[in-house]
Design an enzyme around this catalytic site. Structure first.
Site, short mmCIF file in Angstrom:
data_model
loop_
_atom_site.label_atom_id
_atom_site.label_comp_id
_atom_site.label_asym_id
_atom_site.label_seq_id
_atom_site.Cartn_x
_atom_site.Cartn_y
_atom_site.Cartn_z
N ASP A 7 0.87 -1.18 0.00
CA ASP A 7 0.00 0.00 0.00
C ASP A 7 0.91 1.24 0.00
O ASP A 7 2.13 1.13 -0.18
CB ASP A 7 -1.00 -0.05 1.18
CG ASP A 7 -0.33 0.24 2.53
OD1 ASP A 7 0.91 0.31 2.61
OD2 ASP A 7 -1.07 0.37 3.53
N CYS A 64 3.31 -2.93 4.05
CA CYS A 64 2.44 -1.79 4.38
C CYS A 64 3.20 -0.95 5.40
O CYS A 64 4.41 -1.15 5.57
CB CYS A 64 1.06 -2.24 4.86
SG CYS A 64 1.00 -3.08 6.45
N THR A 66 3.20 -0.82 8.73
CA THR A 66 3.75 -1.63 9.83
C THR A 66 4.02 -3.08 9.42
O THR A 66 4.70 -3.80 10.15
CB THR A 66 2.74 -1.68 10.99
OG1 THR A 66 1.51 -2.23 10.48
CG2 THR A 66 2.49 -0.31 11.59
N HIS A 97 10.57 -23.37 9.50
CA HIS A 97 9.57 -24.04 10.34
C HIS A 97 8.13 -23.84 9.86
O HIS A 97 7.31 -24.74 10.01
CB HIS A 97 9.67 -23.53 11.79
CG HIS A 97 10.87 -24.07 12.51
ND1 HIS A 97 11.09 -23.86 13.85
CD2 HIS A 97 11.93 -24.82 12.07
CE1 HIS A 97 12.22 -24.45 14.22
NE2 HIS A 97 12.76 -25.03 13.15
N HIS A 132 7.47 -30.23 11.23
CA HIS A 132 6.94 -28.90 10.89
C HIS A 132 5.85 -29.00 9.83
O HIS A 132 4.93 -28.18 9.81
CB HIS A 132 8.08 -27.98 10.44
CG HIS A 132 9.11 -27.80 11.51
ND1 HIS A 132 8.83 -27.15 12.70
CD2 HIS A 132 10.39 -28.23 11.60
CE1 HIS A 132 9.91 -27.18 13.47
NE2 HIS A 132 10.86 -27.82 12.82
C1 RB5 Z 1 -1.83 3.03 6.28
O1 RB5 Z 1 -1.85 4.30 6.81
C2 RB5 Z 1 -1.44 2.02 7.34
O2 RB5 Z 1 -2.49 1.86 8.23
C3 RB5 Z 1 -1.03 0.72 6.70
O3 RB5 Z 1 0.01 0.92 5.83
C4 RB5 Z 1 -0.58 -0.38 7.65
O4 RB5 Z 1 0.40 0.08 8.50
C5 RB5 Z 1 -1.64 -1.11 8.35
O5 RB5 Z 1 -1.41 -2.09 9.06
#
Ligand code: RB5
Length: 145
Positions: A7, A64, A66, A97, A132
């Site tokens: 994203d 993304c 995080t 694993h 596993h």
């Molecule tokens: C987008 O702002 C953010 O929420 C997305 O990239 C991600 O971190 C969500 O888990």
């Protein structure tokens, strides 16, 4: 053959990893996003995961902000084992694993150089099988409960 997608929160890191892997000789298919525009990460996770499940690509990389949202989304798709990795040990274990067919990264969390090392560790590791495999089979058994 690797499928990659992100994203907006993972766009920059996705671009870096795509270039890095392409220069190393991997064939990398970019499922977007193509520029830093706001998109909903499940809309990127889905085509990448489907391409991996169909066998068009051996593995997938999702990014993304995080790495969390896109891993949650990917893991909703039966057959997907997506591992959010922020270090090389986890990346190795995710393959050895868990036989993770998708790795997810946080573009706002993990620096570019570390992310490249994480991806390398995951790509260079093989699944151990044996006990596993039993556990991985049980994971997918949960999809039908
Ligand atoms: C987008 O702002 C953010 O929420 C997305 O990239 C991600 O971190 C969500 O888990």
């Amino acid at each position: 053959m690797i499928a990659i997608g992100s994203d907006h929160g993972g766009f920059e890191l996705k671009e870096e990893i795509k270039t890095y892997l392409t220069e190393k000789g991997y064939v990398v298919k970019d499922f977007g996003v193509q520029r830093e525009m706001s998109v909903d990460y499940p809309d990127i996770a889905h085509p990448v995961c489907m391409a991996v499940l169909k066998g068009e690509y051996e593995r997938g990389i999702l990014v993304c902000g995080t790495g969390i949202g896109i891993s949650i989304a990917a893991n909703k798709i039966p057959g997907i084992r997506a591992a959010l990795c922020g270090n090389c040990y986890s990346a190795r274990m995710a393959k050895q694993h868990n036989n993770a067919n998708i790795i997810t990264l946080g573009g706002r969390v993990t620096g570019t150089d570390l992310a490249k090392e994480i991806v390398d560790a995951w790509l260079e590791t093989k699944f151990e099988g044996g006990r596993h495999q039993t556990r991985v089979d049980k994971i997918h058994g949960l999809e039908n409960k």
